[in-house]
Design a protein around this motif. Structure first.
Motif, PDB file in Angstrom:
ATOM      1  N   GLY A  77      30.803  53.186  15.208  1.00 38.20           N
ATOM      2  CA  GLY A  77      30.375  54.330  14.349  1.00 38.20           C
ATOM      3  C   GLY A  77      28.634  54.504  14.537  1.00 38.20           C
ATOM      4  N   PRO A  78      27.888  54.387  13.438  1.00 37.59           N
ATOM      5  CA  PRO A  78      26.617  54.778  13.661  1.00 37.59           C
ATOM      6  C   PRO A  78      26.011  53.781  14.850  1.00 37.59           C
ATOM      7  CG  PRO A  78      26.743  53.537  11.660  1.00 37.59           C
ATOM      8  CD  PRO A  78      28.363  53.951  12.174  1.00 37.59           C
ATOM      9  N   GLY A  79      26.135  52.593  14.964  1.00 35.52           N
ATOM     10  CA  GLY A  79      25.630  51.930  15.685  1.00 35.52           C
ATOM     11  C   GLY A  79      25.834  52.192  17.119  1.00 35.52           C
ATOM     12  N   THR A  80      27.309  52.582  17.624  1.00 28.56           N
ATOM     13  CA  THR A  80      27.667  53.329  19.004  1.00 28.56           C
ATOM     14  C   THR A  80      26.938  54.592  19.271  1.00 28.56           C
ATOM     15  OG1 THR A  80      29.778  51.895  18.991  1.00 28.56           O
ATOM     16  CG2 THR A  80      29.565  53.756  20.204  1.00 28.56           C
ATOM     17  N   SER A  81      27.120  55.367  18.042  1.00 25.73           N
ATOM     18  CA  SER A  81      26.348  56.635  18.440  1.00 25.73           C
ATOM     19  C   SER A  81      24.891  56.665  18.779  1.00 25.73           C
ATOM     20  CB  SER A  81      26.247  57.934  17.018  1.00 25.73           C
ATOM     21  OG  SER A  81      25.852  57.095  15.952  1.00 25.73           O
ATOM     22  N   ASN A  82      24.219  55.522  18.269  1.00 27.73           N
ATOM     23  CA  ASN A  82      22.846  55.424  18.609  1.00 27.73           C
ATOM     24  C   ASN A  82      22.626  54.738  20.029  1.00 27.73           C
ATOM     25  OD1 ASN A  82      21.658  55.959  16.128  1.00 27.73           O
ATOM     26  ND2 ASN A  82      21.350  53.638  15.449  1.00 27.73           N
ATOM     27  N   CYS A  83      23.745  54.429  20.657  1.00 30.68           N
ATOM     28  CA  CYS A  83      23.979  53.867  22.025  1.00 30.68           C
ATOM     29  C   CYS A  83      23.846  55.242  23.217  1.00 30.68           C
ATOM     30  CB  CYS A  83      24.778  53.015  22.411  1.00 30.68           C
ATOM     31  SG  CYS A  83      24.531  51.508  21.541  1.00 30.68           S
ATOM     32  N   VAL A  84      24.249  56.429  22.347  1.00 30.00           N
ATOM     33  CA  VAL A  84      24.696  57.384  23.661  1.00 30.00           C
ATOM     34  C   VAL A  84      23.726  58.037  24.344  1.00 30.00           C
ATOM     35  CG1 VAL A  84      25.269  59.817  23.432  1.00 30.00           C
ATOM     36  CG2 VAL A  84      26.514  58.424  22.166  1.00 30.00           C
ATOM     37  N   THR A  85      22.239  58.108  23.743  1.00 32.91           N
ATOM     38  CA  THR A  85      20.897  58.552  24.714  1.00 32.91           C
ATOM     39  C   THR A  85      20.903  57.533  25.570  1.00 32.91           C
ATOM     40  OG1 THR A  85      19.954  59.939  23.034  1.00 32.91           O
ATOM     41  CG2 THR A  85      18.655  59.216  24.464  1.00 32.91           C
ATOM     42  N   GLY A  86      21.140  56.071  25.519  1.00 32.08           N
ATOM     43  CA  GLY A  86      20.673  55.213  26.170  1.00 32.08           C
ATOM     44  C   GLY A  86      21.734  55.242  27.509  1.00 32.08           C
ATOM     45  N   ARG A 383       7.136  53.295  33.888  1.00 32.33           N
ATOM     46  CA  ARG A 383       6.375  54.388  33.305  1.00 32.33           C
ATOM     47  C   ARG A 383       7.238  55.246  32.602  1.00 32.33           C
ATOM     48  NH1 ARG A 383       7.730  54.284  38.164  1.00 32.33           N
ATOM     49  NH2 ARG A 383       8.460  56.306  39.431  1.00 32.33           N
ATOM     50  N   ASP A 384       6.862  55.936  31.340  1.00 30.24           N
ATOM     51  CA  ASP A 384       7.667  57.023  30.610  1.00 30.24           C
ATOM     52  C   ASP A 384       7.150  58.314  31.205  1.00 30.24           C
ATOM     53  OD1 ASP A 384       9.570  56.701  28.227  1.00 30.24           O
ATOM     54  OD2 ASP A 384       7.854  58.322  27.399  1.00 30.24           O
ATOM     55  N   GLN A 385       7.943  59.281  30.614  1.00 27.19           N
ATOM     56  CA  GLN A 385       7.399  60.534  30.812  1.00 27.19           C
ATOM     57  C   GLN A 385       6.230  60.915  30.162  1.00 27.19           C
ATOM     58  OE1 GLN A 385       9.830  60.569  33.381  1.00 27.19           O
ATOM     59  NE2 GLN A 385      10.566  62.723  32.951  1.00 27.19           N
ATOM     60  N   THR A 386       5.009  60.979  30.841  1.00 25.53           N
ATOM     61  CA  THR A 386       3.913  61.417  30.426  1.00 25.53           C
ATOM     62  C   THR A 386       2.977  62.137  31.276  1.00 25.53           C
ATOM     63  OG1 THR A 386       1.992  60.162  29.049  1.00 25.53           O
ATOM     64  CG2 THR A 386       3.104  59.013  30.604  1.00 25.53           C
ATOM     65  N   ILE A 387       1.894  62.624  30.807  1.00 33.18           N
ATOM     66  CA  ILE A 387       1.045  63.179  31.663  1.00 33.18           C
ATOM     67  C   ILE A 387       0.440  61.989  33.137  1.00 33.18           C
ATOM     68  CG2 ILE A 387      -1.507  64.124  31.980  1.00 33.18           C
ATOM     69  CD1 ILE A 387      -1.018  65.628  29.570  1.00 33.18           C
ATOM     70  N   ALA A 388       0.096  60.835  32.492  1.00 30.81           N
ATOM     71  CA  ALA A 388      -0.175  60.019  33.374  1.00 30.81           C
ATOM     72  C   ALA A 388       0.729  59.632  34.413  1.00 30.81           C
ATOM     73  CB  ALA A 388      -0.919  58.528  32.485  1.00 30.81           C
ATOM     74  N   ALA A 389       1.949  59.381  34.138  1.00 30.73           N
ATOM     75  CA  ALA A 389       3.090  59.338  35.038  1.00 30.73           C
ATOM     76  C   ALA A 389       3.173  60.759  35.914  1.00 30.73           C
ATOM     77  CB  ALA A 389       4.533  58.980  34.130  1.00 30.73           C
ATOM     78  N   VAL A 409      14.991  58.624  34.545  1.00 34.36           N
ATOM     79  CA  VAL A 409      15.361  59.590  35.449  1.00 34.36           C
ATOM     80  C   VAL A 409      15.932  60.875  34.894  1.00 34.36           C
ATOM     81  CG1 VAL A 409      16.861  59.845  37.389  1.00 34.36           C
ATOM     82  CG2 VAL A 409      16.114  57.526  37.057  1.00 34.36           C
ATOM     83  N   SER A 410      16.543  60.753  33.795  1.00 38.71           N
ATOM     84  CA  SER A 410      16.942  62.110  33.039  1.00 38.71           C
ATOM     85  C   SER A 410      15.972  62.931  32.423  1.00 38.71           C
ATOM     86  CB  SER A 410      17.836  61.642  31.745  1.00 38.71           C
ATOM     87  OG  SER A 410      16.845  61.010  30.757  1.00 38.71           O
ATOM     88  N   GLY A 411      14.705  62.677  32.493  1.00 32.79           N
ATOM     89  CA  GLY A 411      13.569  63.243  32.029  1.00 32.79           C
ATOM     90  C   GLY A 411      13.359  63.141  30.369  1.00 32.79           C
ATOM     91  N   ALA A 412      14.015  62.120  29.741  1.00 35.19           N
ATOM     92  CA  ALA A 412      13.858  61.917  28.513  1.00 35.19           C
ATOM     93  C   ALA A 412      12.407  61.282  28.267  1.00 35.19           C
ATOM     94  CB  ALA A 412      15.032  60.931  28.066  1.00 35.19           C
ATOM     95  N   ILE A 413      11.497  61.510  26.960  1.00 38.46           N
ATOM     96  CA  ILE A 413      10.543  60.826  26.734  1.00 38.46           C
ATOM     97  C   ILE A 413      11.158  59.608  25.570  1.00 38.46           C
ATOM     98  CG2 ILE A 413       9.034  62.634  27.116  1.00 38.46           C
ATOM     99  CD1 ILE A 413       9.001  62.834  24.206  1.00 38.46           C
ATOM    100  N   MET A 434       3.487  52.250  31.184  1.00 35.80           N
ATOM    101  CA  MET A 434       2.606  53.127  30.901  1.00 35.80           C
ATOM    102  C   MET A 434       3.342  54.059  30.263  1.00 35.80           C
ATOM    103  SD  MET A 434       0.553  55.034  33.967  1.00 35.80           S
ATOM    104  CE  MET A 434       1.606  55.965  34.531  1.00 35.80           C
ATOM    105  N   HIS A 435       2.736  54.655  28.988  1.00 39.48           N
ATOM    106  CA  HIS A 435       3.343  55.457  28.009  1.00 39.48           C
ATOM    107  C   HIS A 435       2.269  56.363  27.747  1.00 39.48           C
ATOM    108  CE1 HIS A 435       7.245  55.149  25.952  1.00 39.48           C
ATOM    109  NE2 HIS A 435       7.183  53.996  26.077  1.00 39.48           N
ATOM    110  N   GLY A 436       2.881  57.719  26.942  1.00 38.95           N
ATOM    111  CA  GLY A 436       2.114  58.616  26.213  1.00 38.95           C
ATOM    112  C   GLY A 436       2.439  58.215  24.794  1.00 38.95           C
ATOM    113  N   ASP A 437       1.480  58.652  23.988  1.00 40.45           N
ATOM    114  CA  ASP A 437       1.555  58.487  22.624  1.00 40.45           C
ATOM    115  C   ASP A 437       2.889  59.051  21.936  1.00 40.45           C
ATOM    116  OD1 ASP A 437      -0.047  60.556  22.861  1.00 40.45           O
ATOM    117  OD2 ASP A 437      -0.037  60.768  20.823  1.00 40.45           O
ATOM    118  N   GLY A 438       3.179  60.350  22.184  1.00 39.62           N
ATOM    119  CA  GLY A 438       4.478  60.702  21.593  1.00 39.62           C
ATOM    120  C   GLY A 438       5.685  60.090  22.059  1.00 39.62           C
ATOM    121  N   GLY A 439       5.861  59.643  23.333  1.00 37.55           N
ATOM    122  CA  GLY A 439       7.089  59.009  23.879  1.00 37.55           C
ATOM    123  C   GLY A 439       7.158  57.772  23.162  1.00 37.55           C
ATOM    124  N   PHE A 440       5.958  56.981  22.983  1.00 37.66           N
ATOM    125  CA  PHE A 440       5.796  55.560  22.564  1.00 37.66           C
ATOM    126  C   PHE A 440       6.412  55.337  21.146  1.00 37.66           C
ATOM    127  CE2 PHE A 440       3.788  51.946  20.529  1.00 37.66           C
ATOM    128  CZ  PHE A 440       4.224  51.105  21.925  1.00 37.66           C
TER     129      PHE A 440
END
Length: 549
Positions: A77-86, A383-389, A409-413, A434-440
């Motif tokens: 249920g909720p635990g598995t739905s949380n895995c979908v983005t990963g 690296r995350d999706q961030t300006i520095a990356a 690779v998917s472009g997700a932050i 390496m992260h941006g604050d929004g994605g972190f």
């Protein structure tokens, strides 16, 4: 009196026999037997994460850093739905990730009677992000279902897979079953196709090679380097192919295939050998317009990728390593590439590199050099999706070995930190993310995981108080900026609250000092970089400037 062997014991034993050393997970009433069986057996270590999405990203990072299967255990249920983005990210990255989740008792499954955490459409949900999903309904089906999912994960191009195990099957007695490491024979190239490739490569004099993530996945970096040297052919990598050839090798041009200047320089090539890349079209479909120059020989383990974006003159469905080794074996006494062509391409590469470095202003080149200079050659750079990356992490930051770099690779932050957690757990080597604050802020709670396991991880948060990339995109396309400012977060204090030492810096000198401390630390360390106090780099738009510190 002996303890009965249960479905949960079968899973624990299977993981151990398949060589799974770590699993990520969050314990729940619907997977407690699995956690208990794994700990009783003592062959596989459980890493407790703080969110299922982060755990699935960590399993993905684990798989990318090692080439082995990453495993996440979640609740139904909720635990598995949380895995979908990963799982979505793992699917995009062709990453071998196994999700094991629970489900309602078989007697109640699908009855709509309000069984806690029942998810009647869970299989359909998982099939949207996994290549194979199994749902055994009797304990005697469990071994076969698990083996089928794992075999599919390892078949050809990597992909995530999932199995849901109803809670009564986890407790049910069953016969002991042996499992074996799942890797079968790699896909060998067709002999006649390989001969045609040899003939065309041997008769060409302006050859270029494009190396993608399939080269890394097939452990074919050594074969790629030897073939490039045999052909005297310059090598461009994709983002996923970074590390397939060391960036300091004389023939490596780096991740600049999509650069307009580089594409113009290679336009006179009479042959492109593309190995392990699908030619992802990227933002706005830009990649579809960058046709590989000359005749195209495309090698990919997934036949469905051959010719999908660019028509291939010769398509070879094969494992990258076997194809490259086959070419090496047959290509003897090959004339070198045209020297003037190689020199033109090399100069173009140097020009693109220099132009990109100039975009960084005066401070960020020093920050990049400090990170590369202190990170071991085999250290992991995430690296995350961030300006520095975008500005230097994806291309300018040198990578020397395969499986030492990764990004969403998917472009997700947001996946950056948990990907790094998985990589650090898997290798035990120094890891820098390496992260941006929004994605972190998507997975900042995984700082507690870093502290709990004292992971060798330095976290660099480039903090501009919001979604900096989107500020630039909005300003470019609309001439105005909205909904991108997130306010000020003291990430160093946040890290300290979860047991991770941290410091906030606003100058290159302070950053270098903090990085020295972080690299020497026995566990995790966070550096919060105040971007408003540094000389700006291109596409970086700051919020209203803060007052004096």
């Amino acid at each position: 009196m002996s303890t009965p062997f249960t479905g949960a014991d079968l899973v624990a034993r299977a993981l151990a026999q398949m060589g799974v050393r770590h699993v990520f997970g969050i314990v729940s009433i619907h997977n407690m037997p699995l956690f208990d069986a794994i700990n009783r057996l003592g062959e596989t270590r459980i890493v407790d994460v703080r969110h299922e999405q982060a755990g699935t990203h960590a399993a993905d990072g684990y798989a990318r850093a090692t080439g082995r299967m990453g495993v996440m255990i979640a609740s139904t249920g909720p635990g598995t739905s949380n895995c979908v983005t990963g799982l979505y990210e793992a699917q995009y990255a062709s990453s071998r990730v196994l999700l094991i989740t629970g489900q309602a008792e078989t007697a109640f499954y699908g009855k709509g009677m309000g069984y806690v955490h029942e998810a009647e459409a869970q299989v359909a949900m998982l099939r949207s992000v996994c290549r194979r999903v199994e749902s055994p309904r009797h304990v005697d089906q469990l071994a076969g279902s698990l083996a089928a999912v794992v075999a599919d994960i390892h078949a050809g191009r990597g992909a995530p897979g999932a199995i849901e195990i109803p809670i009564d099957l986890q407790y049910a007695e069953t016969a002991e079953t042996d499992f074996h490491p799942p890797r079968g024979p790699a896909l060998a190239p067709d002999g006649q196709a390989l001969e045609r490739a040899v003939d065309r490569l041997g008769s060409s004099r302006r050859r270029v090679i494009v190396a993608g993530g399939g080269v890394v996945a097939a452990d074919a970096a050594e074969a790629l380097t030897h073939l490039a040297e045999r052909l005297d052919a310059p090598v461009l990598t994709t983002n996923g192919g970074r590390g397939a050839m060391a960036d300091d090798h004389p023939l490596c041009l780096g991740n600049y295939y999509t650069s307009a200047g580089m594409h113009q320089a290679i336009a006179d090539a009479d042959l492109t050998l593309a190995v392990g890349t699908r030619f992802a079209v990227g933002v706005d479909g830009q990649g579809a317009r960058l046709k590989p120059p000359g005749e195209l020989i495309q090698v990919d383990v997934d036949a469905g990728m051959l010719g999908r974006v660019h028509a291939a003159d010769l398509a070879i469905a094969a494992d990258a390593r076997l194809a490259l080794e086959g070419l090496l074996e047959s290509l003897v006494d090959v004339p070198p590439n045209d020297a003037q062509f190689n020199e033109t391409v090399r100069e173009a590469g140097e020009g693109v590199h220099a132009a990109m470095r100039r975009r960084l202003g005066t401070d960020y080149p020093r920050i990049m050099d400090a990170m590369r200079g202190r990170l071991p050659r085999d250290g992991l750079f995430v690296r995350d999706q961030t300006i520095a990356a975008y500005n230097f992490g994806n291309q300018l930051f040198p990578i020397f070995q395969p499986r030492t770099t990764m990004n969403p690779v998917s472009g997700a932050i947001g996946p950056g930190l948990p990907l790094a957690v998985g990589a650090a757990v898997a290798t035990g080597r120094q890891t820098l993310v390496m992260h941006g604050d929004g994605g972190f802020m998507f997975h900042a709670t995984e700082l507690a995981t870093c502290a709990q396991y004292q992971l060798p991880l330095v976290i660099v948060v480039f903090n501009d108080g919001g979604y900096g990339v989107l500020r630039w995109l909005q300003d470019t396309r609309f001439g105005r900026i909205n909904e991108t400012d997130l306010g000020t977060v003291d990430f160093a204090a946040l890290a300290e609250s979860m047991g991770v030492p941290g410091v906030r810096v606003g100058s290159v000198e302070a950053f270098e000092e903090a990085l020295d401390v972080g690299m020497a630390a026995p566990g995790p360390y966070l550096i919060d970089v105040d971007m408003t106090r540094l000389a700006p780099m291109e596409i970086s738009i700051m919020p209203k400037r803060r007052g004096p510190a």
